[in-house]
Enzyme design. Sequence first.
Site, PDB file in Angstrom:
ATOM      1  N   GLY A   1       0.830  -1.271  -0.089  1.00 44.81           N
ATOM      2  CA  GLY A   1      -0.039   0.155  -0.008  1.00 44.81           C
ATOM      3  C   GLY A   1       0.875   1.324   0.034  1.00 44.81           C
ATOM      4  CG  ASN A   2       1.523   2.974  -2.646  1.00 45.66           C
ATOM      5  OD1 ASN A   2       0.764   3.279  -3.484  1.00 45.66           O
ATOM      6  ND2 ASN A   2       2.385   1.565  -2.824  1.00 45.66           N
TER       7      ASN A   2
ATOM      8  CB  THR B   1      10.107   1.909  -0.725  1.00 41.39           C
ATOM      9  OG1 THR B   1       9.863   0.274  -1.359  1.00 41.39           O
ATOM     10  CG2 THR B   1      11.613   1.919  -0.450  1.00 41.39           C
TER      11      THR B   1
ATOM     12  CB  THR C   1       6.108   4.381  -2.355  1.00 44.62           C
ATOM     13  OG1 THR C   1       5.281   3.168  -3.067  1.00 44.62           O
ATOM     14  CG2 THR C   1       5.466   5.553  -3.091  1.00 44.62           C
ATOM     15  CB  SER C   2       8.623   0.983  -6.124  1.00 44.45           C
ATOM     16  OG  SER C   2       8.030   0.115  -5.562  1.00 44.45           O
ATOM     17  CD  GLU C   3       2.892  -0.505  -5.960  1.00 44.64           C
ATOM     18  OE1 GLU C   3       2.112  -1.055  -6.947  1.00 44.64           O
ATOM     19  OE2 GLU C   3       2.415  -1.046  -4.945  1.00 44.64           O
TER      20      GLU C   3
ATOM     21  CG  HIS D   1      -1.516  -4.872  -7.492  1.00 45.75           C
ATOM     22  ND1 HIS D   1      -0.675  -4.028  -8.171  1.00 45.75           N
ATOM     23  CD2 HIS D   1      -1.388  -4.382  -6.243  1.00 45.75           C
ATOM     24  CE1 HIS D   1      -0.135  -3.645  -7.393  1.00 45.75           C
ATOM     25  NE2 HIS D   1      -0.311  -3.557  -6.145  1.00 45.75           N
TER      26      HIS D   1
ATOM     27  CG  HIS E   1      -1.831   1.029  -4.334  1.00 44.57           C
ATOM     28  ND1 HIS E   1      -2.570  -0.174  -4.864  1.00 44.57           N
ATOM     29  CD2 HIS E   1      -0.900  -0.013  -4.018  1.00 44.57           C
ATOM     30  CE1 HIS E   1      -1.924  -1.309  -5.137  1.00 44.57           C
ATOM     31  NE2 HIS E   1      -0.937  -1.167  -4.656  1.00 44.57           N
TER      32      HIS E   1
HETATM   33 ZN   LIG Z   1       0.203  -2.772  -4.336  1.00 40.90          ZN
END
Ligand SMILES: [Zn+2]
Length: 370
Positions: A117-118, A133, A162-164, A246, A183
């Site tokens: 999550g982010n 991250t 975060t990588s997302e 996902h 997310h």
């Molecule tokens: Zn995710």
Amino acid sequence: MKSIDISSKKVVTLRNVESALADGATRVVVGAGCVVTPSARDFLAQHNIALTASGNGKTADPEPAAAHASSGKSGKQGKSAANPRLFSTPEAEAIKKEICAVGRKLWLRQFVDGNGGNISYRIGPNEVICTPTLMSKYDLTPEDLSLVDLEGNQIAGTKPRTSEILLHLEIYKAVPEAKSCVHCHPPHATAYAITGRVPPNLIIPEFEVFIGKVAISPYETPGTAAFAQTVLPYVKQHNTVLLSNHGIICWGDTVTHAEWYTEVLDTYCWTLMLAAQLGVPISHISEQQGADLLANKKRLGLPDVRFDTSKMKECQLSDSEVPNSIALVPEPCDGGTGKPANLDGKPANLDLDALVKSVTDAVMGTLGAK
Ligand SMILES: [Zn+2]
């Protein structure tokens, strides 16, 4: 004058400059091109400690972090350089606390697992505060957060972002009203995402108003640019997207509201699953009552694909009349993308006769189309 050389550090933090002061420094030498966080910069100014870039003996660029961001990979003309000072304003401090509180809510509701999550918030035209991250969302503190520009370059904060974040940034670039993205991997909504279904509509008013039609985006490897772009066909007209195999992403006008949508969606999916176990059909809100809810939604300024009459032909108010809509058969619902992305969400409690008829109709429809 006592110089202390910390040019080996790529990011100079408040802690670094505090320890330099404790060692009696009146000048700090940092590496050329390194990021000096806003709190470190303020601390140096308050204590009259000079900041010098290594190698040239001159005073360092007064905004090395901003320069770092503007020399990023975007190459786009006309975009203002990101301002790292936005990371330490009173507004930013309040947002950081809100993000941490939302992180704990997500964890307590079991919407995130491990470091999953982010959360992010767009605090300026080119500045986004985000979670780091590799951290549990339960454990977040304001010091763990960072600031990135819209291309994903980190311009403040000590922990790697975060990588997302790319997923969030695509939404901010596409949707001006989006101020925050959340997310996460809520189990009931993710159960829909891994079976390629979206939940049906016209069942519970709160879901109709706050979310309505949910989109589902195709699977791509998380963290990649391709993954981030999977949501683009949907995010202008949906504040909530299921990410195939996902989880989900929601956007809103505040961090708290974006998190509310994750709760509304997951509870809705959960309720549908429970109702399916009762062995009787789910009753629906009428089309007219649904139209009333949609009118309320419009007044609240929330997006809904059903406001777009050109898409209403393909994506009815209720999804009960979508042709060839059997479970697990992809049925584009947003129109025009050509991807098997948005699936029809038939209730999971179809009786056997209805299921057989649905399968038959679908097969006949497919044969007829050839
Ligand atoms: Zn995710």
